[in-house]
Design a protein around this motif. Structure first.
Motif, PDB file in Angstrom:
ATOM      1  N   ILE A  79       0.836  -1.205   0.000  1.00 58.16           N
ATOM      2  CA  ILE A  79       0.000   0.000   0.000  1.00 58.16           C
ATOM      3  C   ILE A  79       0.871   1.256   0.000  1.00 58.16           C
ATOM      4  N   GLY A  80       2.006   1.205   0.693  1.00 62.66           N
ATOM      5  CA  GLY A  80       2.952   2.324   0.634  1.00 62.66           C
ATOM      6  C   GLY A  80       3.470   2.538  -0.769  1.00 62.66           C
ATOM      7  N   VAL A  81       3.771   1.450  -1.462  1.00 63.54           N
ATOM      8  CA  VAL A  81       4.225   1.531  -2.856  1.00 63.54           C
ATOM      9  C   VAL A  81       3.103   2.085  -3.734  1.00 63.54           C
ATOM     10  N   LEU A  82       1.901   1.585  -3.528  1.00 67.81           N
ATOM     11  CA  LEU A  82       0.744   1.999  -4.323  1.00 67.81           C
ATOM     12  C   LEU A  82       0.510   3.508  -4.260  1.00 67.81           C
ATOM     13  N   TYR A  83       0.437   4.053  -3.038  1.00 67.65           N
ATOM     14  CA  TYR A  83       0.131   5.470  -2.911  1.00 67.65           C
ATOM     15  C   TYR A  83       1.291   6.365  -3.341  1.00 67.65           C
ATOM     16  N   THR A  84       2.504   5.865  -3.212  1.00 65.93           N
ATOM     17  CA  THR A  84       3.650   6.631  -3.701  1.00 65.93           C
ATOM     18  C   THR A  84       3.609   6.724  -5.229  1.00 65.93           C
ATOM     19  N   ALA A  85       3.308   5.595  -5.872  1.00 64.65           N
ATOM     20  CA  ALA A  85       3.212   5.591  -7.336  1.00 64.65           C
ATOM     21  C   ALA A  85       2.121   6.549  -7.807  1.00 64.65           C
ATOM     22  N   LYS A  86       0.990   6.555  -7.125  1.00 58.56           N
ATOM     23  CA  LYS A  86      -0.103   7.456  -7.512  1.00 58.56           C
ATOM     24  C   LYS A  86       0.288   8.924  -7.311  1.00 58.56           C
ATOM     25  N   MET A 127       3.120  10.137  -7.604  1.00 62.40           N
ATOM     26  CA  MET A 127       4.098  10.485  -8.636  1.00 62.40           C
ATOM     27  C   MET A 127       3.468  10.553 -10.026  1.00 62.40           C
ATOM     28  N   GLY A 128       2.155  10.377 -10.099  1.00 60.70           N
ATOM     29  CA  GLY A 128       1.453  10.536 -11.358  1.00 60.70           C
ATOM     30  C   GLY A 128       1.295   9.281 -12.185  1.00 60.70           C
ATOM     31  N   LEU A 129       1.689   8.125 -11.642  1.00 62.84           N
ATOM     32  CA  LEU A 129       1.524   6.877 -12.372  1.00 62.84           C
ATOM     33  C   LEU A 129       0.108   6.339 -12.174  1.00 62.84           C
ATOM     34  N   ARG A 130      -0.433   5.784 -13.228  1.00 57.45           N
ATOM     35  CA  ARG A 130      -1.755   5.160 -13.131  1.00 57.45           C
ATOM     36  C   ARG A 130      -1.587   3.706 -12.697  1.00 57.45           C
ATOM     37  N   VAL A 131      -2.386   3.317 -11.716  1.00 51.05           N
ATOM     38  CA  VAL A 131      -2.361   1.928 -11.232  1.00 51.05           C
ATOM     39  C   VAL A 131      -3.714   1.298 -11.573  1.00 51.05           C
ATOM     40  N   PRO A 132      -3.737   0.210 -12.363  1.00 50.77           N
ATOM     41  CA  PRO A 132      -2.592  -0.631 -12.752  1.00 50.77           C
ATOM     42  C   PRO A 132      -2.060  -0.385 -14.159  1.00 50.77           C
ATOM     43  N   GLU A 133      -2.600   0.599 -14.884  1.00 50.67           N
ATOM     44  CA  GLU A 133      -2.212   0.768 -16.294  1.00 50.67           C
ATOM     45  C   GLU A 133      -0.709   0.979 -16.474  1.00 50.67           C
ATOM     46  N   ASP A 134      -0.104   1.850 -15.662  1.00 51.05           N
ATOM     47  CA  ASP A 134       1.328   2.140 -15.776  1.00 51.05           C
ATOM     48  C   ASP A 134       2.171   1.293 -14.823  1.00 51.05           C
ATOM     49  N   PRO A 151      -6.780   1.864  -5.974  1.00 59.12           N
ATOM     50  CA  PRO A 151      -7.720   0.737  -6.120  1.00 59.12           C
ATOM     51  C   PRO A 151      -7.455  -0.353  -5.080  1.00 59.12           C
ATOM     52  N   THR A 152      -8.413  -1.252  -4.971  1.00 56.38           N
ATOM     53  CA  THR A 152      -8.251  -2.346  -4.016  1.00 56.38           C
ATOM     54  C   THR A 152      -7.072  -3.224  -4.420  1.00 56.38           C
ATOM     55  N   LEU A 153      -6.446  -3.827  -3.410  1.00 60.42           N
ATOM     56  CA  LEU A 153      -5.140  -4.463  -3.593  1.00 60.42           C
ATOM     57  C   LEU A 153      -5.233  -5.945  -3.976  1.00 60.42           C
ATOM     58  N   THR A 154      -4.547  -6.301  -5.047  1.00 67.11           N
ATOM     59  CA  THR A 154      -4.311  -7.717  -5.355  1.00 67.11           C
ATOM     60  C   THR A 154      -3.297  -8.232  -4.344  1.00 67.11           C
ATOM     61  N   THR A 155      -3.579  -9.386  -3.745  1.00 66.19           N
ATOM     62  CA  THR A 155      -2.717  -9.859  -2.667  1.00 66.19           C
ATOM     63  C   THR A 155      -2.841 -11.360  -2.475  1.00 66.19           C
ATOM     64  N   VAL A 156      -1.931 -11.918  -1.698  1.00 74.18           N
ATOM     65  CA  VAL A 156      -1.938 -13.344  -1.377  1.00 74.18           C
ATOM     66  C   VAL A 156      -2.589 -13.530  -0.010  1.00 74.18           C
ATOM     67  N   GLU A 157      -3.620 -14.337   0.050  1.00 75.06           N
ATOM     68  CA  GLU A 157      -4.322 -14.597   1.317  1.00 75.06           C
ATOM     69  C   GLU A 157      -3.563 -15.642   2.119  1.00 75.06           C
ATOM     70  N   ARG A 206      -7.446  -8.217  -7.445  1.00 77.12           N
ATOM     71  CA  ARG A 206      -8.307  -7.034  -7.323  1.00 77.12           C
ATOM     72  C   ARG A 206      -7.825  -5.965  -8.305  1.00 77.12           C
ATOM     73  N   GLY A 207      -7.946  -4.700  -7.894  1.00 75.41           N
ATOM     74  CA  GLY A 207      -7.771  -3.614  -8.844  1.00 75.41           C
ATOM     75  C   GLY A 207      -6.372  -3.108  -9.101  1.00 75.41           C
ATOM     76  N   THR A 208      -5.360  -3.570  -8.366  1.00 74.70           N
ATOM     77  CA  THR A 208      -4.011  -3.026  -8.576  1.00 74.70           C
ATOM     78  C   THR A 208      -3.207  -3.810  -9.614  1.00 74.70           C
ATOM     79  N   THR A 209      -3.828  -4.813 -10.221  1.00 77.86           N
ATOM     80  CA  THR A 209      -3.169  -5.533 -11.315  1.00 77.86           C
ATOM     81  C   THR A 209      -4.088  -5.547 -12.536  1.00 77.86           C
ATOM     82  N   ARG A 210      -3.468  -5.573 -13.716  1.00 77.08           N
ATOM     83  CA  ARG A 210      -4.223  -5.542 -14.961  1.00 77.08           C
ATOM     84  C   ARG A 210      -4.905  -6.875 -15.250  1.00 77.08           C
TER      85      ARG A 210
END
Length: 339
Positions: A251-258, A260-267, A284-290, A329-333
């Motif tokens: 989630i730290g990576v996700l919000y940092t990327a956003k 910085m102007g990157l689209r998640v998951p497109e970019d 977006p909601t996080l793709t993850t391993v349960e 979920r939503g963080t992967t294409r």
């Protein structure tokens, strides 16, 4: 009970018997003592009673050492431990090491003093010496590790399939078209870190991609992820995805990327490892391993209590692996056609 005995002019043993409705005490005396106890909100100290009874047999009390109670995964494991222990007629006493060796060592000494019937533990990150665990074993206490196991001792343990969890997550990223995948891992002295890194590495190799060691970051929390990620994402050869050792880091990576102007998951795609409540609270909601922490806790209790109750030899080492599951979920294409 001493206070009640002093106030009513009777012995402590008389109070104890009266509170248990013993036929050795007259009905009038029982009623008088019980009425006084109710008026003064007396509750028996059941832990003290358990310790007194332990002179004859171990108390039905399990010691649990948890690195951080606030961590979602550990809290779900604790829930499974408590639920299964209760079903089998046992109680738990929980202590938090706060990821510190010295505190973990002190907790073990406390559990020895309390004469718990066994200990379930996930070791602290900086634990490299294991004499405190050996002392528990030498005292005849069954010891079961979960999540972070002690490789220096041949003990029973319950873990999730970290290798396959990471392998499947990275394979999914590759199937969606990602090729430069960064790995955010924890201290490589920990077995879970090694297993997750190996799963990441082998997924890349199977896809014909040689792992780029410059895309490996030792980072397992959100704060550090937000500090380290900008340098990674401003490289000319920046990664197009990140796989993180836990959800908080992801989630730290996700919000940092956003930011910085990157689209998640497109970019840029992101995948975590836990499937905690925060995974569905981010955007977006996080793709993850349960990880199925509750099941890990239940399995640990069953191994421990089978030894305590004599169903399994104390010296038998049991190793159980709980399967993981990828939650997309939503963080992967979406998957590429034909995959």
């Amino acid at each position: 009970m001493k206070d009640i005995a002093r106030e009513l002019g009777v012995s402590v043993s008389t109070v104890s018997r009266a509170l248990k409705d013993s036929p050795l005490i007259s009905p009038d005396q029982c009623r008088r003592i019980q009425a006084y106890a109710r008026e003064h909100n007396f509750l028996p100290n059941e832990l003290a009673g358990s310790l007194r009874r332990s002179q004859l047999s171990p108390p039905k009390l399990i010691g649990v050492i948890i690195p951080q109670i606030a961590h979602y995964y550990f809290s779900t494991i604790l829930s499974g431990i408590e639920e299964q222990a209760s079903l089998r007629g046992y109680r738990i006493i929980v202590a938090q090491s706060d990821e510190r060796f010295e505190r973990e060592e002190h907790i073990c000494q406390t559990f020895l003093g309390l004469r718990v019937c066994g200990v379930i533990v996930s070791q602290a990150k900086d634990t490299t010496h294991y004499e405190h665990f050996r002392q528990l074993m030498n005292a005849g206490m069954p010891l079961v590790f979960y999540d972070r196991i002690c490789t220096g001792l041949n003990t029973s343990r319950v873990v999730v399939d970290d290798y396959m969890g990471a392998y499947n997550a990275v394979s999914h990223l590759l199937q969606t078209g990602c090729r430069r995948i960064a790995f955010y891992g924890s201290d490589m002295r920990l077995e879970i870190s090694k297993n997750r890194y190996n799963g990441y590495r082998d997924a890349l190799l199977k896809a014909g991609i040689h792992p780029d060691e410059t895309l490996f970051l030792e980072c397992d929390n959100r704060t550090d992820a937000e500090i380290l990620t900008p340098a990674l994402l401003t490289r000319d050869d920046r990664p197009d995805a990140a796989f993180a050792v836990n959800d908080d880091t992801a989630i730290g990576v996700l919000y940092t990327a956003k930011r910085m102007g990157l689209r998640v998951p497109e970019d840029f795609s992101v995948c975590g490892f836990t499937n905690g409540e925060r995974a569905i609270a981010c955007d977006p909601t996080l793709t993850t391993v349960e990880q199925r922490g509750k099941q890990v806790g239940k399995e640990a209790v069953d191994i421990l209590l089978d030894k305590v109750e004599g169903y399994s030899p104390l010296e038998k080492v049991e190793k159980r692996v709980v399967k993981t599951r990828l939650i997309v979920r939503g963080t992967t294409r979406e998957l590429e056609a034909g995959t």
